[in-house]
Motif scaffolding. Structure first.
Motif, short mmCIF file in Angstrom:
data_model
loop_
_atom_site.label_atom_id
_atom_site.label_comp_id
_atom_site.label_asym_id
_atom_site.label_seq_id
_atom_site.Cartn_x
_atom_site.Cartn_y
_atom_site.Cartn_z
N PHE A 113 7.08 10.45 16.01
CA PHE A 113 5.82 10.98 15.49
C PHE A 113 4.68 9.97 15.68
O PHE A 113 3.56 10.34 16.03
CB PHE A 113 6.01 11.31 14.00
CG PHE A 113 4.81 11.94 13.36
CD1 PHE A 113 4.60 13.32 13.43
CD2 PHE A 113 3.88 11.17 12.68
CE1 PHE A 113 3.50 13.90 12.84
CE2 PHE A 113 2.77 11.75 12.09
CZ PHE A 113 2.59 13.11 12.17
N SER A 114 4.95 8.69 15.43
CA SER A 114 3.90 7.66 15.52
C SER A 114 3.40 7.50 16.96
O SER A 114 2.21 7.24 17.18
CB SER A 114 4.42 6.32 15.00
OG SER A 114 5.54 5.90 15.74
N VAL A 125 -1.76 2.25 10.26
CA VAL A 125 -0.36 2.45 9.86
C VAL A 125 -0.25 3.36 8.65
O VAL A 125 0.62 4.23 8.58
CB VAL A 125 0.30 1.09 9.58
CG1 VAL A 125 1.73 1.27 9.07
CG2 VAL A 125 0.29 0.21 10.82
N ALA A 126 -1.13 3.16 7.68
CA ALA A 126 -1.09 3.98 6.46
C ALA A 126 -1.34 5.45 6.78
O ALA A 126 -0.66 6.34 6.23
CB ALA A 126 -2.12 3.47 5.46
N GLU A 127 -2.29 5.71 7.64
CA GLU A 127 -2.59 7.10 8.01
C GLU A 127 -1.40 7.75 8.72
O GLU A 127 -1.04 8.90 8.44
CB GLU A 127 -3.82 7.15 8.92
CG GLU A 127 -5.12 6.80 8.23
CD GLU A 127 -6.32 6.84 9.17
OE1 GLU A 127 -7.44 6.74 8.68
OE2 GLU A 127 -6.10 6.97 10.39
N ILE A 128 -0.80 7.00 9.64
CA ILE A 128 0.36 7.52 10.38
C ILE A 128 1.52 7.80 9.41
O ILE A 128 2.20 8.83 9.52
CB ILE A 128 0.80 6.53 11.48
CG1 ILE A 128 -0.29 6.43 12.55
CG2 ILE A 128 2.12 6.95 12.09
CD1 ILE A 128 -0.01 5.39 13.62
N ALA A 129 1.74 6.88 8.46
CA ALA A 129 2.84 7.05 7.50
C ALA A 129 2.64 8.29 6.64
O ALA A 129 3.58 9.06 6.40
CB ALA A 129 2.97 5.81 6.64
N ARG A 130 1.40 8.50 6.16
CA ARG A 130 1.13 9.68 5.32
C ARG A 130 1.28 10.98 6.12
O ARG A 130 1.87 11.96 5.64
CB ARG A 130 -0.29 9.58 4.74
CG ARG A 130 -0.41 8.60 3.58
CD ARG A 130 -1.73 8.80 2.85
NE ARG A 130 -2.87 8.45 3.70
CZ ARG A 130 -3.42 7.24 3.73
NH1 ARG A 130 -2.92 6.26 2.97
NH2 ARG A 130 -4.46 7.00 4.52
N ALA A 131 0.75 10.97 7.35
CA ALA A 131 0.86 12.17 8.19
C ALA A 131 2.30 12.46 8.55
O ALA A 131 2.74 13.63 8.59
CB ALA A 131 0.03 11.98 9.46
N CYS A 132 3.08 11.41 8.79
CA CYS A 132 4.49 11.57 9.14
C CYS A 132 5.27 12.14 7.96
O CYS A 132 6.12 13.03 8.13
CB CYS A 132 5.08 10.22 9.56
SG CYS A 132 6.80 10.32 10.06
N SER A 133 5.00 11.63 6.76
CA SER A 133 5.71 12.12 5.58
C SER A 133 5.41 13.60 5.34
O SER A 133 6.33 14.38 5.03
CB SER A 133 5.28 11.30 4.35
OG SER A 133 5.91 11.77 3.19
N ASP A 224 8.03 8.47 1.77
CA ASP A 224 7.14 7.32 1.67
C ASP A 224 7.83 6.22 0.87
O ASP A 224 8.49 6.48 -0.15
CB ASP A 224 5.84 7.75 0.98
CG ASP A 224 4.76 6.68 1.14
OD1 ASP A 224 5.13 5.53 1.43
OD2 ASP A 224 3.57 6.99 0.97
N ILE A 225 7.67 5.00 1.31
CA ILE A 225 8.32 3.87 0.65
C ILE A 225 7.84 3.73 -0.79
O ILE A 225 8.63 3.47 -1.70
CB ILE A 225 8.06 2.57 1.44
CG1 ILE A 225 8.70 2.65 2.82
CG2 ILE A 225 8.61 1.36 0.68
CD1 ILE A 225 8.40 1.47 3.71
N THR A 226 6.54 3.90 -1.01
CA THR A 226 5.99 3.75 -2.36
C THR A 226 6.57 4.78 -3.32
O THR A 226 7.01 4.45 -4.43
CB THR A 226 4.46 3.88 -2.33
OG1 THR A 226 3.92 2.93 -1.42
CG2 THR A 226 3.86 3.65 -3.71
N GLU A 227 6.61 6.04 -2.89
CA GLU A 227 7.14 7.10 -3.74
C GLU A 227 8.66 6.98 -3.90
O GLU A 227 9.23 7.34 -4.94
CB GLU A 227 6.76 8.46 -3.18
CG GLU A 227 5.25 8.70 -3.21
CD GLU A 227 4.87 10.10 -2.75
OE1 GLU A 227 5.75 10.98 -2.76
OE2 GLU A 227 3.72 10.30 -2.40
#
Length: 280
Positions: A113-114, A125-133, A224-227
């Protein structure tokens, strides 16, 4: 007449005698006076002394010799103990090992996806991670199963690579590398482990957390790692509220795990030891 002549003769004789004696006495006095050295004045003595004093020769100037370059101090050869200590304190790995683990299904999806999102201009990176999740949560079970199949294949390949590496590696060097990682990284160190050894048994708490995450991950709807960290905290809080009866199934599962580990360990020792010496 005779007398007169005699007296005259005597007078002449006496005269002759006296005359030379007078002359002698005068001449002797003058000779004595001439022979006596004259007393010199202080100035004359000083002048004579200065004249007679030997002239001191000028000392030749000593030419300073060009100093010889100091020899460079010899490098002290470190002892074996010092060499070992330097190796264990270095950030450089003592050997090249395979990656610590194979990627899971979500990690495989994230990699693919990235790449697509970066081609579309998304670089954060943050945008890609949120969109991927968000995209992962929209996938159906069949689509997720495809990524799980890819992950299982990568995991099998990783295990095979790890086993080959372990069989061709000096295990004393592995032990030193683990010591180095403990010293440099402390409690966060990821140690190299024997891939042939059976996995340690899961405790009752680990079994509960695994069950809790499986049940609530869909509700949380995240990778997401945070969640995920928040989900783990919720599991810890929930475990504290469970009664002994509610914990009993997990305690029973932990006993099953211990029994399984004991059997696997016995098989492992039989197949990997010869004459009391471990082969791996």
């Amino acid at each position: 007449m005779f007398r007169v002549i005699g007296s005259f003769s005597a007078l002449r004789v006496s005269s002759r005698v006296l005359t030379p004696s007078r002359a002698f006495s005068t001449t002797g006095a003058s000779l004595v006076a001439a022979a006596k050295p004259k007393r010199k004045t202080d100035a004359a003595v000083k002048k004579t002394t200065q004249a007679k004093a030997p002239v001191k020769a000028k000392k030749a100037k000593k030419v300073k010799a060009t100093p010889k370059p100091k020899p460079k101090p010899k490098k002290k050869t470190p002892t074996k103990k010092e060499q070992l200590d330097a190796m264990l304190s270095s950030k450089r790995a003592l050997l090249k090992a395979p990656k610590s683990r194979a990627p899971g299904a979500y990690a495989v999806f994230l990699g693919e996806f990235s790449k697509v999102k970066r081609q579309q201009g998304m670089t954060t990176v943050a945008e890609i991670a949120r969109a991927c999740s968000a995209s992962w949560n929209q996938l159906g079970e069949s689509e997720k199963h495809q990524y799980q199949t890819k992950a299982d294949k990568l995991s099998a390949e990783y295990e095979e690579t790890l086993r080959k590496w372990w069989n061709t590696t000096d295990h004393n060097l592995v032990a030193l590398e683990n010591r180095r990682r403990k010293r440099v990284d402390g409690d966060k160190a990821r140690l190299l482990k024997d891939p042939f050894a059976p996995k340690r048994p899961m405790t009752s708490y680990v079994l509960f957390v695994k069950d809790f995450v499986t049940q609530n991950k869909g509700a949380a709807g995240t990778n997401d790692i945070t969640e995920m960290s928040s989900l783990m905290k919720s599991a810890a809080s929930k475990w504290k509220t469970l009664s002994s009866a509610e914990k009993a199934p997990y305690a029973k599962g932990a006993e099953v795990e211990k029994s399984r580990y004991k059997q696997d360990q016995e098989k492992y020792l039989k197949s990997h030891t010869v004459g009391g010496t471990r082969l791996h």
